[in-house]
Design an enzyme around this catalytic site. Structure first.
Site, PDB file in Angstrom:
ATOM      1  N   LYS A 158       0.849  -1.210   0.000  1.00 17.19           N
ATOM      2  CA  LYS A 158       0.000   0.000   0.000  1.00 17.19           C
ATOM      3  C   LYS A 158       0.877   1.250   0.000  1.00 17.19           C
ATOM      4  O   LYS A 158       2.057   1.218   0.357  1.00 17.19           O
ATOM      5  CB  LYS A 158      -0.937   0.029   1.230  1.00 17.19           C
ATOM      6  CG  LYS A 158      -0.218   0.071   2.603  1.00 17.19           C
ATOM      7  CD  LYS A 158       0.001   1.473   3.136  1.00 17.19           C
ATOM      8  CE  LYS A 158       0.787   1.480   4.430  1.00 17.19           C
ATOM      9  NZ  LYS A 158       1.881   2.350   4.564  1.00 17.19           N
ATOM     10  N   PRO A 165       9.667  -3.852  -1.382  1.00 14.17           N
ATOM     11  CA  PRO A 165      10.858  -3.491  -0.622  1.00 14.17           C
ATOM     12  C   PRO A 165      10.613  -3.562   0.899  1.00 14.17           C
ATOM     13  O   PRO A 165       9.505  -3.317   1.362  1.00 14.17           O
ATOM     14  CB  PRO A 165      11.153  -2.057  -1.057  1.00 14.17           C
ATOM     15  CG  PRO A 165      10.338  -1.808  -2.250  1.00 14.17           C
ATOM     16  CD  PRO A 165       9.252  -2.821  -2.329  1.00 14.17           C
ATOM     17  N   VAL A 166      11.674  -3.917   1.628  1.00 15.07           N
ATOM     18  CA  VAL A 166      11.579  -4.167   3.072  1.00 15.07           C
ATOM     19  C   VAL A 166      11.813  -2.864   3.860  1.00 15.07           C
ATOM     20  O   VAL A 166      12.642  -2.043   3.464  1.00 15.07           O
ATOM     21  CB  VAL A 166      12.648  -5.224   3.453  1.00 15.07           C
ATOM     22  CG1 VAL A 166      12.667  -5.497   4.942  1.00 15.07           C
ATOM     23  CG2 VAL A 166      12.412  -6.510   2.673  1.00 15.07           C
ATOM     24  N   ALA A 167      11.091  -2.703   4.979  1.00 10.42           N
ATOM     25  CA  ALA A 167      11.200  -1.498   5.845  1.00 10.42           C
ATOM     26  C   ALA A 167      11.089  -0.236   5.009  1.00 10.42           C
ATOM     27  O   ALA A 167      11.888   0.691   5.119  1.00 10.42           O
ATOM     28  CB  ALA A 167      12.497  -1.504   6.644  1.00 10.42           C
ATOM     29  N   GLY A 217       7.863   1.441   4.222  1.00  7.54           N
ATOM     30  CA  GLY A 217       6.641   2.238   4.349  1.00  7.54           C
ATOM     31  C   GLY A 217       5.556   1.779   3.393  1.00  7.54           C
ATOM     32  O   GLY A 217       4.608   2.510   3.111  1.00  7.54           O
ATOM     33  N   LEU A 218       5.672   0.518   2.900  1.00  9.53           N
ATOM     34  CA  LEU A 218       4.714  -0.002   1.918  1.00  9.53           C
ATOM     35  C   LEU A 218       3.894  -1.179   2.474  1.00  9.53           C
ATOM     36  O   LEU A 218       3.229  -1.879   1.720  1.00  9.53           O
ATOM     37  CB  LEU A 218       5.461  -0.438   0.646  1.00  9.53           C
ATOM     38  CG  LEU A 218       6.263   0.659  -0.064  1.00  9.53           C
ATOM     39  CD1 LEU A 218       7.105   0.076  -1.195  1.00  9.53           C
ATOM     40  CD2 LEU A 218       5.342   1.741  -0.614  1.00  9.53           C
ATOM     41  N   ALA A 219       3.977  -1.390   3.787  1.00  9.50           N
ATOM     42  CA  ALA A 219       3.215  -2.450   4.472  1.00  9.50           C
ATOM     43  C   ALA A 219       3.576  -3.853   4.001  1.00  9.50           C
ATOM     44  O   ALA A 219       2.739  -4.752   4.025  1.00  9.50           O
ATOM     45  CB  ALA A 219       1.702  -2.213   4.346  1.00  9.50           C
ATOM     46  N   GLY A 220       4.817  -4.055   3.599  1.00  8.12           N
ATOM     47  CA  GLY A 220       5.257  -5.375   3.131  1.00  8.12           C
ATOM     48  C   GLY A 220       5.051  -6.458   4.181  1.00  8.12           C
ATOM     49  O   GLY A 220       4.501  -7.519   3.879  1.00  8.12           O
ATOM     50  N   SER A 256       3.084  -6.286   6.899  1.00  6.27           N
ATOM     51  CA  SER A 256       1.664  -6.354   7.282  1.00  6.27           C
ATOM     52  C   SER A 256       0.851  -7.134   6.257  1.00  6.27           C
ATOM     53  O   SER A 256      -0.047  -7.898   6.615  1.00  6.27           O
ATOM     54  CB  SER A 256       1.073  -4.943   7.399  1.00  6.27           C
ATOM     55  OG  SER A 256       1.773  -4.207   8.370  1.00  6.27           O
ATOM     56  N   ASP A 305      -1.714  -1.780  10.253  1.00  4.44           N
ATOM     57  CA  ASP A 305      -2.006  -1.773   8.814  1.00  4.44           C
ATOM     58  C   ASP A 305      -2.639  -3.083   8.332  1.00  4.44           C
ATOM     59  O   ASP A 305      -3.090  -3.159   7.188  1.00  4.44           O
ATOM     60  CB  ASP A 305      -0.700  -1.592   8.003  1.00  4.44           C
ATOM     61  CG  ASP A 305      -0.200  -0.162   8.042  1.00  4.44           C
ATOM     62  OD1 ASP A 305      -1.021   0.747   8.278  1.00  4.44           O
ATOM     63  OD2 ASP A 305       1.008   0.040   7.819  1.00  4.44           O
TER      64      ASP A 305
HETATM   65  O1  C5P Z   1       0.825  -1.231  14.583  1.00 11.43           O
HETATM   66  P1  C5P Z   1       2.237  -1.479  14.175  1.00 11.43           P
HETATM   67  O2  C5P Z   1       2.887  -2.542  15.023  1.00 11.43           O
HETATM   68  O3  C5P Z   1       2.406  -1.725  12.720  1.00 11.43           O
HETATM   69  O4  C5P Z   1       3.022  -0.137  14.468  1.00 11.43           O
HETATM   70  C1  C5P Z   1       4.414  -0.077  14.478  1.00 11.43           C
HETATM   71  C2  C5P Z   1       4.851   1.059  15.362  1.00 11.43           C
HETATM   72  O5  C5P Z   1       4.480   2.308  14.769  1.00 11.43           O
HETATM   73  C3  C5P Z   1       4.216   1.084  16.727  1.00 11.43           C
HETATM   74  O6  C5P Z   1       4.953   0.298  17.633  1.00 11.43           O
HETATM   75  C4  C5P Z   1       4.258   2.549  17.093  1.00 11.43           C
HETATM   76  O7  C5P Z   1       5.553   2.885  17.563  1.00 11.43           O
HETATM   77  C5  C5P Z   1       4.073   3.240  15.746  1.00 11.43           C
HETATM   78  N1  C5P Z   1       2.670   3.620  15.490  1.00 11.43           N
HETATM   79  C6  C5P Z   1       2.111   4.675  16.183  1.00 11.43           C
HETATM   80  N2  C5P Z   1       0.804   5.024  15.949  1.00 11.43           N
HETATM   81  C7  C5P Z   1       0.079   4.358  15.033  1.00 11.43           C
HETATM   82  C8  C5P Z   1       0.619   3.275  14.316  1.00 11.43           C
HETATM   83  C9  C5P Z   1       1.928   2.926  14.559  1.00 11.43           C
HETATM   84  O8  C5P Z   1       2.771   5.303  17.004  1.00 11.43           O
HETATM   85  N3  C5P Z   1      -1.174   4.735  14.821  1.00 11.43           N
END
Ligand code: C5P
Length: 303
Positions: free
Chosen positions: A11, A93-95, A97-100, A102, A135
Site C-alpha cells: 500500500k 521493498p523491506v522497511a 513504508g509499503l506495508a510489506g 503487514s 495496517d
Molecule cells: O501497529 P504497528 O505494530 O504496525 O506499528 C508499528 C509502530 O508504529 C508502533 O509500535 C508505534 O511505535 C508506531 N505507530 C504509532 N501510531 C500508530 C501506528 C503505529 O505510534 N497509529
C-alpha cells in the site's frame, strides 16, 4: 487442502495526518490508504510447527516476522496445534513504508482460514489482523480507504483504479516506524498542527481527478524523516523537477509519485533516475489495485 498460494499487495499512503498521541503509545491518525499492484507471493503448506522462509535475506524468519506472528495468533485463537510452512517470495521493498510485512501477515490469516476451513469472514479476520499490526486490517480488504484510530478503523471510499505509481527507494535504507512516530511525538510535544487538506483530497478522489490527487498528497511523518535522511529529500526534489509531486509513503523511506499513464510513469522514472544518478536508487512502476489479498486458483497459478 494442504497447500495454498496467495498474492499479498502493498500500500501507499495518499494522506497521513497525525491527530494526537494516545495513552497506549500509539498515535491517533487520519489516513487515506491505497493498495498498489506491487505484491509478494506466499505459499502456505501444512507442516510441523510454524516455519518461515523468505527470498529476501534481510527479512527475519523468526517470531519477529509478522507472517509468523499471524500463524501463531491463529493457533492460539483457535486452539490448534497444526503447523504451517510459510514461503515468501518478496517483491515489496523491506522497511519501506509499503506495508510489506503487514500484507504478508494478512495473507497468512486468509490462507490459514482456508487451510483449516475456519469459515471466518472479512470483519472477523480484520479484528485478528488488528492484533498483529495497525495496517493489517487494511491489507486484508485493500482498495482505497480512509483509516482512523491507530489505522485499523476503516471506511472504504470509491476505488481509484486508473492511476499509475512510480516508487523510488534506496537499497539498504530503511526507516524504523516506531522511531519515526516517537521522534514526531518528542519534536511536536502535543502541538499537532497539520497543513494537509484532506477534504479537498477526498473531493478529488470522489471525482477521480488524478492530477489534483497528485498535488494534494500529504504525510506528517516527512517532517521528521526528511531532515534525517538527506537522500530521501533529494529524491523528492528530483520527482518535482520531473514535473510530479514526490511524497513519502508511511514512515518511509520510499517516495512515490502518481501518473496518469504507464508511459508517463516510465518517463518520470527515467528523468528522476538520471537526475539522482545513484546506483543504489531503485524504481518500480506499478498501478493502483482494488484487492489486498488474493487467493490463487489452479488456473491463476499456471499463468
Ligand atoms: O501497529 P504497528 O505494530 O504496525 O506499528 C508499528 C509502530 O508504529 C508502533 O509500535 C508505534 O511505535 C508506531 N505507530 C504509532 N501510531 C500508530 C501506528 C503505529 O505510534 N497509529
Amino acid at each position: 487442502m494442504d497447500s495454498i498460494e496467495l498474492i499479498a499487495r502493498g500500500k501507499i499512503n495518499l494522506y497521513l495526518e497525525i491527530i494526537g498521541h494516545r495513552a497506549d503509545g500509539y498515535h491517533e491518525l487520519v489516513m487515506i490508504l491505497q493498495t498498489i499492484d506491487l505484491a509478494d507471493r506466499l505459499i502456505l503448506e501444512t507442516g510441523d510447527g510454524i516455519s518461515v522462509s523468505c527470498s529476501h535475506a534481510e527479512v527475519p524468519t523468526d517470531e519477529t516476522n509478522l507472517a509468523y506472528r499471524a500463524a501463531r495468533l491463529m493457533q492460539s485463537e483457535f486452539n490448534r496445534s497444526d503447523g504451517v510452512k510459510i514461503t515468501i517470495d518478496k517483491q515489496i521493498p523491506v522497511a519501506a513504508g509499503l506495508a510489506g510485512g503487514s500484507c504478508n501477515a494478512a495473507a497468512v490469516l486468509v490462507g490459514i482460514n482456508q487451510l483449516w476451513s475456519l469459515g471466518l469472514i472479512l470483519p472477523e479476520l480484520q479484528v485478528l489482523g488488528g492484533k498483529i499490526g495497525s495496517d493489517v486490517p487494511f491489507c486484508l480488504s485493500g482498495g482505497t480507504a480512509i483509516a482512523t484510530g491507530r489505522g485499523e478503523k476503516l471506511d472504504p471510499i470509491p476505488d481509484l483504479e486508473s492511476l499509475w505509481v512510480v516508487l523510488g527507494k534506496y537499497d539498504g535504507m530503511g526507516v524504523s516506524t516506531p522511531w519515526a512516530y516517537q521522534t514526531y511525538r518528542q519534536q511536536f510535544r502535543g502541538k499537532y498542527d497539520s497543513s494537509g487538506d484532506m477534504g479537498s483530497l477526498l473531493q478529488a478522489i470522489t471525482s477521480q481527478n488524478g492530477a489534483t490527487i497528485g498535488k494534494l498528497l500529504y504525510n506528517d511523518l516527512e517532517k521528521v524523516v526528511l531532515p534525517e535522511y538527506g537522500p530521501v529529500e533529494r529524491l523528492r526534489e528530483a520527482f518535482a523537477n520531473a514535473g510530479v509531486v514526490g511524497m513519502m509513503s508511511g514512515s518511509g523511506p520510499t517516495v512515490f509519485a502518481l501518473c496518469e499513464s504507464e508511459v508517463q510513469a516510465k518517463l518520470v522514472q527515467e528523468r528522476t533516475r538520471e537526475a539522482v544518478n545513484d546506483p543504489d536508487l531503485h524504481f518500480w512502476v506499478t498501478k493502483f489495485a482494488s484487492t489486498g489479498i488474493e487467493l490463487l486458483t489452479t488456473e491463476d497459478k499456471r499463468r
